[in-house]
Design an enzyme around this catalytic site. Structure first.
Site, PDB file in Angstrom:
ATOM      1  N   TRP A 154       0.826  -1.203   0.000  1.00 25.46           N
ATOM      2  CA  TRP A 154       0.000   0.000   0.000  1.00 25.46           C
ATOM      3  C   TRP A 154       0.860   1.253   0.000  1.00 25.46           C
ATOM      4  CZ3 TRP A 154      -2.361  -3.593   3.875  1.00 25.46           C
ATOM      5  CH2 TRP A 154      -3.484  -4.252   3.339  1.00 25.46           C
ATOM      6  N   HIS A 168      -6.588   3.093   1.394  1.00 25.76           N
ATOM      7  CA  HIS A 168      -7.829   2.317   1.449  1.00 25.76           C
ATOM      8  C   HIS A 168      -8.826   3.027   2.361  1.00 25.76           C
ATOM      9  CE1 HIS A 168      -5.675  -0.306   4.770  1.00 25.76           C
ATOM     10  NE2 HIS A 168      -5.484   0.969   4.931  1.00 25.76           N
ATOM     11  N   ARG A 194      -3.006   5.089  -4.666  1.00 26.86           N
ATOM     12  CA  ARG A 194      -1.903   4.136  -4.533  1.00 26.86           C
ATOM     13  C   ARG A 194      -0.767   4.533  -5.443  1.00 26.86           C
ATOM     14  NH1 ARG A 194      -4.723  -1.562  -3.083  1.00 26.86           N
ATOM     15  NH2 ARG A 194      -5.967  -0.632  -1.445  1.00 26.86           N
ATOM     16  N   GLN A 208     -13.081   3.056  -3.338  1.00 25.76           N
ATOM     17  CA  GLN A 208     -13.335   1.804  -2.600  1.00 25.76           C
ATOM     18  C   GLN A 208     -14.629   1.930  -1.814  1.00 25.76           C
ATOM     19  OE1 GLN A 208     -10.136   0.618   0.007  1.00 25.76           O
ATOM     20  NE2 GLN A 208      -9.234  -0.654  -1.585  1.00 25.76           N
ATOM     21  N   ALA A 305     -15.346  -7.047   8.375  1.00 26.63           N
ATOM     22  CA  ALA A 305     -15.140  -5.866   7.512  1.00 26.63           C
ATOM     23  C   ALA A 305     -14.791  -6.360   6.121  1.00 26.63           C
ATOM     24  CB  ALA A 305     -14.007  -5.007   8.054  1.00 26.63           C
TER      25      ALA A 305
END
Ligand code: FA5
Length: 337
Positions: A154, A168, A194, A208, A305
């Site tokens: 990431w 994210h 990213r 996202q 999640a």
């Protein structure tokens, strides 16, 4: 010549002029360099001063009177001409109208909206969080310490103010749990960034959608039912979900979520690379350290999640083969939606 006589003659000729060309001829005859008014003016030079003054002002009056007459006649003739040529405003009701182009929602906005509708109907609240994020929320609080190799996956854009562009939407798990007592169900749609090269299925900026459900007794089976239900409604097809073990530092256990191929229904085709499945999301049961970092007692709560990319869903839904088209600004692409 007597100015009064000139006035009468010119007046008559102006009123009799049938068109602009003729009117122009009259104008030249009286006002031109060699015109009648000028020759009278020239004759003033040889006159005694008193006579010159008297006649001079008379000529000026005649001139301004005739100017007026010319202007009036000229606009009258122009108007007639326009009417004859049909240049005057006309409404032709048989001419097809110009259709105003109505804008539409961007395909990513449409997909995001649809996702929100489906989750809201299942009792999830839509929440937002900052795109400029601290290392703590983006990494440390999610059980990704400074030296953890997961940070390499990431990599992102670090800002001069000490913050970074979030990689994210998961930091919002912590942010929300810090301020809200479970039980809770939220989704967090939002742009993430990213540091990676683009190709037909990767962008350095994407949307996202994070999901989080916390309660006293929440299981992976419960997650599977919710996510399968979501995809069935999203694609309007009898989609199946599959969970396989995967690793994300902030969940334990972690899953890779796949759905049965939306094109072949699971039989195997080029889109699913003959496997019958397409990977769509990362997910898992909330890690005890995440509960702790959000100020909750891990033993008191259970939760799951997940996070998926809106672009990839839109690509499947609308059969788009290059993720870069979404932000290309190409109207030929956008007009299709
Ligand atoms: C994550 O970002 C995790 N935060 C997801 C998660 C949430 C796991 C909660 C566990 C619990 P990942 O890096 O795999 O995971 O990204 C999740 C989804 O984002 C991918 O499945 C994909 O749909 C999308 N995605 C990731 N990177 C890109 C990219 N460069 N271009 C387009 N889509 C991407």
């Amino acid at each position: 010549m007597d100015p009064e006589l000139i006035k009468e003659n010119a007046k008559k000729e102006i009123s009799e002029a049938e068109n602009l060309e003729k009117l122009n001829g009259v104008l030249k005859k009286y006002f031109g360099k060699e015109g009648e008014l000028n020759s009278v003016l020239k004759s003033l030079l040889s006159m005694p001063p008193e006579e010159r003054i008297r006649l001079g002002s008379q000529i000026n009056e005649v001139k301004s009177f005739l100017r007026n007459q010319f202007d009036q006649k000229a606009s009258e003739l122009k108007k007639n001409l326009e009417e004859r040529n049909g240049r005057k405003e006309k409404i032709d009701v048989s001419v097809p109208g110009k259709k105003p182009r109505v804008g539409t929602l961007h395909p990513l906005s449409r997909v995001k909206k649809r996702c929100e509708e489906i989750f809201q109907s299942m009792g999830f609240e839509v929440v937002e969080g900052p795109e400029m994020e601290s290392e703590w929320y983006n990494f440390d609080a999610l059980n990704i310490p400074h030296d953890h190799p997961a940070r390499d996956l990431w990599d992102t854009f670090y800002l001069k103010n000490g913050l970074l562009l979030r990689t994210h939407t998961s930091p919002n798990q912590i942010r929300y749990m810090e301020n809200h007592q479970p039980p809770l169900r939220i989704i967090v749609p939002g742009t993430v960034f990213r540091h990676e090269a683009t190709d037909p299925s990767h962008e350095f900026q994407l949307i996202q959608l994070e999901g989080l459900m916390i309660d006293k007794k929440v299981s992976a089976a419960n997650f599977k039912a919710i996510i399968e239900g979501f995809f069935k409604r999203f694609f309007n097809k009898n989609i199946k979900a599959r969970l396989r073990p995967d690793f994300f530092p902030f969940v334990e256990p972690g899953f890779d979520v796949s759905i049965s191929c939306v094109v072949c229904g699971g039989k195997g085709c080029s889109v699913c690379k003959k496997s019958g499945w397409i990977e769509v999301a990362g997910a898992g049961m909330v890690h005890p350290n995440v509960f702790k970092n959000a100020g909750l007692i891990p033993g008191d709560w259970q939760g799951w999640a997940f996070g998926f990319g809106i672009e990839r869903l839109a690509m499947m839904k609308y059969k788009i083969n290059d993720i870069r088209l979404f932000r290309s600004g190409d109207l030929r692409f956008l007009k299709q939606f």
